[in-house]
Design an enzyme around this catalytic site. Structure first.
Site, PDB file in Angstrom:
ATOM      1  N   ASP A  62       3.253 -14.241 -15.256  1.00 42.76           N
ATOM      2  CA  ASP A  62       3.057 -15.680 -15.125  1.00 42.76           C
ATOM      3  C   ASP A  62       3.801 -16.454 -16.202  1.00 42.76           C
ATOM      4  O   ASP A  62       4.294 -17.559 -15.948  1.00 42.76           O
ATOM      5  CB  ASP A  62       1.567 -16.024 -15.176  1.00 42.76           C
ATOM      6  CG  ASP A  62       0.903 -15.908 -13.814  1.00 42.76           C
ATOM      7  OD1 ASP A  62       1.630 -15.981 -12.802  1.00 42.76           O
ATOM      8  OD2 ASP A  62      -0.322 -15.739 -13.752  1.00 42.76           O
ATOM      9  N   ARG A  94     -11.122  -8.800 -17.323  1.00 43.54           N
ATOM     10  CA  ARG A  94     -10.640 -10.171 -17.165  1.00 43.54           C
ATOM     11  C   ARG A  94     -11.512 -10.892 -16.148  1.00 43.54           C
ATOM     12  O   ARG A  94     -11.757 -10.369 -15.060  1.00 43.54           O
ATOM     13  CB  ARG A  94      -9.180 -10.188 -16.701  1.00 43.54           C
ATOM     14  CG  ARG A  94      -8.604 -11.612 -16.596  1.00 43.54           C
ATOM     15  CD  ARG A  94      -7.147 -11.594 -16.166  1.00 43.54           C
ATOM     16  NE  ARG A  94      -6.975 -11.133 -14.799  1.00 43.54           N
ATOM     17  CZ  ARG A  94      -5.785 -10.898 -14.234  1.00 43.54           C
ATOM     18  NH1 ARG A  94      -4.684 -11.067 -14.936  1.00 43.54           N
ATOM     19  NH2 ARG A  94      -5.698 -10.490 -12.983  1.00 43.54           N
ATOM     20  N   GLU A 117      -0.441 -16.958 -20.794  1.00 50.12           N
ATOM     21  CA  GLU A 117       0.421 -16.841 -19.616  1.00 50.12           C
ATOM     22  C   GLU A 117       1.014 -18.172 -19.161  1.00 50.12           C
ATOM     23  O   GLU A 117       1.721 -18.226 -18.157  1.00 50.12           O
ATOM     24  CB  GLU A 117      -0.336 -16.187 -18.458  1.00 50.12           C
ATOM     25  CG  GLU A 117      -1.680 -16.793 -18.174  1.00 50.12           C
ATOM     26  CD  GLU A 117      -2.502 -15.966 -17.196  1.00 50.12           C
ATOM     27  OE1 GLU A 117      -1.906 -15.180 -16.423  1.00 50.12           O
ATOM     28  OE2 GLU A 117      -3.729 -16.090 -17.211  1.00 50.12           O
ATOM     29  N   CYS A 174       0.268  -7.164 -21.178  1.00 52.46           N
ATOM     30  CA  CYS A 174      -0.302  -6.472 -20.014  1.00 52.46           C
ATOM     31  C   CYS A 174       0.444  -6.782 -18.723  1.00 52.46           C
ATOM     32  O   CYS A 174       0.046  -6.325 -17.655  1.00 52.46           O
ATOM     33  CB  CYS A 174      -1.773  -6.824 -19.846  1.00 52.46           C
ATOM     34  SG  CYS A 174      -2.091  -8.571 -19.540  1.00 52.46           S
ATOM     35  N   HIS A 205       0.817  -1.211   0.000  1.00 51.44           N
ATOM     36  CA  HIS A 205       0.000   0.000   0.000  1.00 51.44           C
ATOM     37  C   HIS A 205       0.853   1.264   0.000  1.00 51.44           C
ATOM     38  O   HIS A 205       0.512   2.252  -0.638  1.00 51.44           O
ATOM     39  CB  HIS A 205      -0.949  -0.004   1.201  1.00 51.44           C
ATOM     40  CG  HIS A 205      -0.268  -0.271   2.491  1.00 51.44           C
ATOM     41  ND1 HIS A 205      -0.363  -1.458   3.158  1.00 51.44           N
ATOM     42  CD2 HIS A 205       0.569   0.494   3.230  1.00 51.44           C
ATOM     43  CE1 HIS A 205       0.351  -1.406   4.255  1.00 51.44           C
ATOM     44  NE2 HIS A 205       0.935  -0.241   4.320  1.00 51.44           N
TER      45      HIS A 205
END
Length: 586
Positions: free
Chosen positions: A476, A353, A452, A523, A209
């Site tokens: 991935d 997605r 991926e 992406c 964060h």
């Protein structure tokens, strides 16, 4: 004495200022057994502390200034969601009722059980939500014990007379940098956004964060700097190199002069980049390139539009499903969120997605119990969806309904065989039929596959027969191609996007898609890495999707590139056994 601390570079830029040390939020908890007649009182104590913290977080959200980064609001939502999680409350009640633990002991015991699940997650972003849960619990414990927040304003005002030689007039007000073990969004909100020139934390990763907020506020930050909060003393002069991930403490005048110069260069470069916001991304030889944004929540759309994105290349819908203790979002809730994204993007295309989550993600143990010895290879992504077709069609119906309001691309994650493709598309047809039977309007969709896993990359030509577009998930793809668990620190250094096997798979997917006249996008992290931009252009890529903060830098690389020259150069890179990133030779 001058010394350096190394960490992870998560928000670029140079910050120079005096250190403000935030005390560690970790607290020792007293463990003791209670009597049976004290059970209700202990449970009430826990609930009271939880409710006070929840109310405080809601007030913070309501009091957020108009110019506050939207990421802060989203992160406060995450903290509220974790705080109200039934798994947390039910566990605490069980430890108090069955084991007769005091409330603090019960809370930290349940925290330990839940955080083990986070540690096993393959997804880096979700894994780092462990820190959010820990901060929520620590905040509750502080209120139960009547202890103040670990973050407090500087004890002394900034002193112009103490200015370090070599800083120049721009630093005569002694800017401040914050050094902490970790920081919660609530702690960060105690300061105005203009107070700190940079952040350093002992823990955290690129999707923690603190990193997210620092990037959104355009503030240099280094995380994972180990014991920085113990090594740096209050009021030390500190240089934060957000590009290299280095923190220099008590810099010499020579070092300071160098970084002062670099800081001014960074400022000038950012000003130059900001002028490119409305410039079309077109190469020197006239090749148009689409630059799109990866987002998680509707509020992220504003940053994407402001950065000049021509659409959303990846909307991660799984964040709708997280931490709901079995109450998964229904069709109407999902439809409302997807519609909001489309409307915020003002007619630009949005790629949604489907849920990329599984046995390794903290959804709902009652909904899908069990665990996996290797979550990355287990029941996740499309496998999870096909194993629960009712849940899957609920999401598909919501997407089809939302498509009435804009241009929707629907992306399926982790497909690996033609059999999975047929099952997936059959579920989409069935979802459409269900809406038509109810008389509910459906919008037109373009459907695509995430590439991926190596199996998908090697079967790309078969995949392209079934889809309108493909999107390469390089994170991935690297992991599965090289058999490397990114979450395992022992082998994480072997994670190499420039490995020849990875590059050849990426290049072949791009070539096959172009040859078939189908759109292809990258992406993953590779898409926003400016050192990879020219190589991908040389492979034939004309669509990139990335964090909005990376768009302008990638656009600059594109504007300086000639794809005619890059094509031959990228082919030479593919022939190398050990490729090196050296775009200067392109």
């Amino acid at each position: 004495m001058t010394f350096a601390i190394h960490g992870l570079a998560v928000a670029p830029g140079i910050a120079i200022g005096r250190a403000v040390i935030a005390a560690s939020s970790r607290m020792e908890v007293v463990h003791y057994f209670i009597e049976a007649d004290q059970i209700d009182d202990e449970i009430r104590r826990f609930r009271s502390g939880r409710d006070v913290v929840a109310e405080e977080l809601r007030r913070m959200q309501e009091d957020l200034p108009a110019d506050a980064p939207h990421e802060l609001d989203a992160l406060l939502d995450v903290h509220l969601m974790l705080l109200q999680d039934e798994v947390l409350e039910n566990g605490v009640r069980r430890w108090i009722s069955e084991r007769l633990y005091n409330a603090e002991w019960a809370l930290t015991t349940q925290l330990e059980l839940i955080t083990r699940q986070f540690d096993e997650m393959e997804d880096e972003y979700l894994r780092e939500r462990k820190a959010d849960l820990e901060q929520v619990v620590e905040r509750v414990i502080r209120y139960m014990r009547g202890v103040a927040s670990p973050v407090a304003p500087p004890a002394s005002p900034r002193r112009a007379q103490d200015t370090l030689p070599g800083l120049g007039e721009e630093f005569t007000e002694d800017p401040l940098v914050l050094i902490a073990n970790d920081l919660s969004p609530a702690d960060m909100l105690q300061f105005k956004s203009s107070v700190f020139a940079g952040f350093v934390t002992d823990v955290g990763g690129k999707t923690s964060h603190t990193a997210i907020v620092a990037r959104s506020m355009d503030i240099p930050a280094v995380v994972g700097a180990r014991s920085a909060s113990q090594l740096v003393r209050q009021d030390d002069w500190v240089v934060i190199d957000g590009d290299a991930g280095v923190v220099i403490v008590n810099p010499s005048p020579i070092i300071l002069e160098e970084y002062g110069f670099r800081r001014r260069q960074v400022t000038l470069e950012r000003e130059r980049l900001s002028r490119l916001r409305h410039t079309p991304a077109v190469t020197l030889d006239g090749q148009p390139v689409d630059l799109m944004a990866n987002i998680e929540r509707p509020a992220d759309c504003d940053g994407a539009v402001q950065a000049g994105a021509v659409g959303v290349g990846l909307f991660r819908t799984e964040f709708l499903f997280m931490g709901r203790a079995g109450k998964l979002p229904d069709e109407d809730e999902q439809y409302a969120v997807y519609r909001e994204v489309l409307e915020r993007m003002n007619g630009l295309p949005v790629t949604l997605r489907t849920i990329d989550i599984g046995a390794d993600k903290p959804l709902d143990k009652a909904h899908r119990d069990g665990s996996s010895l290797n979550p990355a290879l287990g029941l996740r992504a499309i496998r999870w969806s096909l194993a629960d077709t009712a849940m899957f069609r609920t999401q598909l119906r919501a997407v089809l309904r939302a498509a009435v309001h804009g241009r929707v691309n629907l992306l399926f994650p982790m497909l690996s065989s033609v059999g999975e493709i047929r099952q997936t598309l059959a579920q989409l047809d069935l979802a459409r039929s269900e809406l038509e039977a109810r008389g509910v309007p459906c919008g037109a969709l373009r459907v695509g596959a995430m590439i991926e896993v190596p199996a998908a990359a090697l079967m790309i030509r078969s995949f392209l027969k079934h889809f309108d577009f493909v999107s390469i998930g390089t994170n991935d793809l690297v992991q599965y191609t090289l058999a490397i668990d990114r979450a395992d620190e022992a082998v994480a250094h072997l994670f190499d996007p420039m490995h020849p096997a990875v590059l050849r798979l990426v290049a072949d997917v791009i070539h096959a898609a172009n040859e078939a006249g189908k759109e292809v996008c990258v992406c993953g992290e590779m898409g926003g890495d400016v050192t990879m931009t020219r190589l991908l252009l040389g492979f034939g890529l004309r669509s990139f999707s990335m964090h909005p903060a990376q768009i302008l830098a990638v656009k600059q690389e594109i504007l300086r590139s000639d794809t005619r020259k890059l094509s031959e150069w990228s082919g030479q890179i593919l022939d190398l056994d050990e490729p090196q990133i050296s775009t200067a030779s392109a």
